[in-house]
Design a protein around this motif. Sequence first.
Motif, short mmCIF file in Angstrom:
data_model
loop_
_atom_site.label_atom_id
_atom_site.label_comp_id
_atom_site.label_asym_id
_atom_site.label_seq_id
_atom_site.Cartn_x
_atom_site.Cartn_y
_atom_site.Cartn_z
N GLU A 47 0.97 -1.12 0.21
CA GLU A 47 0.16 0.17 0.11
C GLU A 47 0.84 1.58 0.02
O GLU A 47 0.32 3.25 0.50
CB GLU A 47 -0.65 -0.11 1.01
N LEU A 48 2.02 1.56 0.12
CA LEU A 48 3.25 2.38 -0.77
C LEU A 48 2.30 3.90 -1.45
O LEU A 48 2.44 4.34 -1.11
CB LEU A 48 4.06 1.87 -0.68
N GLY A 49 1.96 3.48 -2.60
CA GLY A 49 1.36 3.59 -3.73
C GLY A 49 0.14 4.29 -2.91
O GLY A 49 0.19 5.60 -3.25
N HIS A 108 -0.55 8.06 -3.17
CA HIS A 108 -1.46 9.02 -3.85
C HIS A 108 -2.06 9.35 -2.84
O HIS A 108 -3.35 11.12 -3.84
CB HIS A 108 -2.12 7.44 -5.00
N THR A 109 -2.94 9.04 -1.99
CA THR A 109 -4.01 8.90 -1.11
C THR A 109 -3.60 10.57 0.01
O THR A 109 -3.87 11.53 -0.13
CB THR A 109 -4.54 8.29 -0.39
N SER A 110 -2.24 10.19 0.00
CA SER A 110 -2.28 11.37 0.55
C SER A 110 -1.99 13.31 -0.13
O SER A 110 -1.84 14.01 0.43
CB SER A 110 -0.48 11.51 1.13
N TRP A 111 -1.79 12.74 -1.38
CA TRP A 111 -1.92 13.48 -2.43
C TRP A 111 -2.60 13.91 -2.39
O TRP A 111 -2.98 15.46 -2.79
CB TRP A 111 -0.80 13.38 -3.62
N THR A 112 -4.36 12.98 -2.94
CA THR A 112 -5.43 14.28 -2.93
C THR A 112 -6.03 14.51 -1.87
O THR A 112 -6.62 15.09 -1.64
CB THR A 112 -6.52 12.81 -3.05
N ASP A 168 -4.88 9.24 -14.12
CA ASP A 168 -6.03 9.18 -12.71
C ASP A 168 -4.75 10.70 -12.54
O ASP A 168 -5.08 11.97 -12.04
CB ASP A 168 -5.95 9.05 -11.95
N ILE A 169 -3.40 10.59 -12.60
CA ILE A 169 -2.53 11.81 -11.80
C ILE A 169 -2.81 12.94 -12.75
O ILE A 169 -2.59 14.02 -12.31
CB ILE A 169 -0.98 11.61 -11.22
N ASP A 170 -2.21 12.62 -13.50
CA ASP A 170 -2.37 13.74 -14.84
C ASP A 170 -3.61 14.41 -15.05
O ASP A 170 -3.58 15.64 -14.73
CB ASP A 170 -1.80 12.97 -16.72
N GLU A 209 -3.87 18.58 -14.06
CA GLU A 209 -4.28 20.17 -15.47
C GLU A 209 -6.62 19.75 -14.59
O GLU A 209 -6.66 21.33 -14.46
CB GLU A 209 -5.08 18.88 -16.16
N ASP A 210 -6.96 18.49 -14.24
CA ASP A 210 -8.25 19.96 -13.78
C ASP A 210 -8.43 20.12 -12.23
O ASP A 210 -8.94 21.28 -12.00
CB ASP A 210 -9.51 17.97 -13.88
N GLU A 211 -7.86 19.56 -11.24
CA GLU A 211 -7.18 20.10 -10.04
C GLU A 211 -6.83 20.88 -9.78
O GLU A 211 -6.47 21.37 -8.00
CB GLU A 211 -7.60 19.17 -8.97
N GLY A 212 -5.09 21.23 -10.57
CA GLY A 212 -3.75 22.49 -10.31
C GLY A 212 -2.88 21.38 -8.92
O GLY A 212 -2.38 22.19 -8.03
N ARG A 213 -3.34 20.37 -8.99
CA ARG A 213 -2.34 19.38 -8.01
C ARG A 213 -0.82 19.59 -8.70
O ARG A 213 -0.89 19.53 -9.63
CB ARG A 213 -2.99 18.49 -7.79
N PRO A 214 0.10 19.36 -7.89
CA PRO A 214 1.36 19.36 -7.88
C PRO A 214 1.73 17.84 -8.25
O PRO A 214 1.08 16.85 -8.32
CB PRO A 214 2.45 19.88 -6.34
N ASN A 215 2.94 18.03 -9.38
CA ASN A 215 2.89 16.58 -10.14
C ASN A 215 3.54 15.51 -8.72
O ASN A 215 4.62 16.05 -8.15
CB ASN A 215 4.62 16.59 -10.70
N LEU A 216 2.86 14.73 -8.76
CA LEU A 216 2.85 14.22 -7.53
C LEU A 216 4.57 13.64 -8.02
O LEU A 216 5.20 13.28 -6.52
CB LEU A 216 2.11 12.63 -7.10
N SER A 217 5.31 12.78 -8.74
CA SER A 217 5.89 12.38 -8.84
C SER A 217 7.07 13.19 -8.20
O SER A 217 8.54 12.50 -7.93
CB SER A 217 6.63 11.28 -9.74
N ASP A 218 7.35 14.60 -8.56
CA ASP A 218 7.88 15.65 -7.93
C ASP A 218 8.25 15.65 -6.56
O ASP A 218 9.11 15.62 -5.68
CB ASP A 218 7.80 16.85 -8.62
#
Length: 285
Positions: free
Chosen positions: A73-75, A79-83, A112-114, A118-127
Motif C-alpha cells: 500500500e505504499l503507492g 497517492h491518497t496523501s496527495w489527494t 488519474d494523476i495527469d 490538469e483539472d484540479e491544479g495539483r502539484p506533480n506527485l512524482s516530483d
Amino acid sequence: MSENYVALLGTKGGPAIRPGSSMPTSNLFVMNGTKIVVDCGLGVTKGLVDQGMQLKDISLIFITHLHSDHFLELGPLLHTSWTAGLKTPVDVYGPRGLADYWSGFLLSMKADIDLRMEDEGRPNLSDLVTFHEIDAGTVMERDGLVVSAIRTEHPPLVDCFALSFKTADTHVVFSGDTAPLDALHDFAKGADLLVHEAMLESALPALMARIGNGSDKLMAHWLRSHTFAHDAAKTATHASVKRLALSHLIPSDDPNYGDADWQNAVAGYWHGELVIGRDGLKIPL
C-alpha cells in the motif's frame, strides 16, 4: 513537549486477510513531533487516519523489505496523501527495487494523476517523492535522530533489514522479518522498545490447513525465515531491552489462540514488560 509513541497499525504476518482478521504490517513511530511510517502493508492509510494523522503531513517512510505485506500500500498511501493535500516532500527509504515499484505505480495511475494535475491544479506527485536505497549501516541522520540498519535472515530475500531509531533519549528497534538473529542482541542493546515478529509454534499446522493453497514449501519458509515467540523472547533478554512488543503475528486471526497462548510461549524466556500486538495499539515511550 511532543508525545512520543509507537502505534502498531497492522500486526498480521503475511499478506492475506480474512473475515475478522487483523491487517498486514505497518507502524507509526512518533518521535519529538516527527511522524515516521515503518512498512506499508494493506490498511496502512486507514491505520494512520485512525491515529489522527493528517495524510498531507506525511514526510518520512521506511520499508524493511519487498514482501507484499510490507509495501503493497505504499503507492496508494502516497497517492491518497496527495489527494488529501500533500504538497511537501516525502522521503522513502527502502531496499533496492522499491523505486521500480513506484515507477510502475505511477504508470498504472498516470491517467488519474495527469487528470488531477490538469483539472484540479495539483502539484506533480512524482516530483514530491524521493527514494533512498538503504544498506546495512547508518541510513539517515536528521535533527538528532539516527536511523541504522542491519540485514536480517529472511531467505530467499537478501535485502531485508531490521531498523534502529535512536535519539539521545529514546531507542526503538523494529526486527523486520527474520529468523532468530544473534546480531540483534547488540543492535537492540538496551532499547526502550523492541518490536519483534513472532510465530506461535503450536498454531502453524492449523494455519497451513486454513490457507489451503500452499504446499510444504510454505511451512519450510516459515521455519527458515521467521522467529518463534520464544526465540523473540530470548533475543529481547539477550539485548536487555526494556519492553518487548510481539507483532507480525503468525497466526493473528485464529480464534482458537489468544493472548494467553503468546504469554505462555514467552514464559521462562522473557521476564520484562510484554506487549502483544493488535491493530491500532499505541505504545507510549
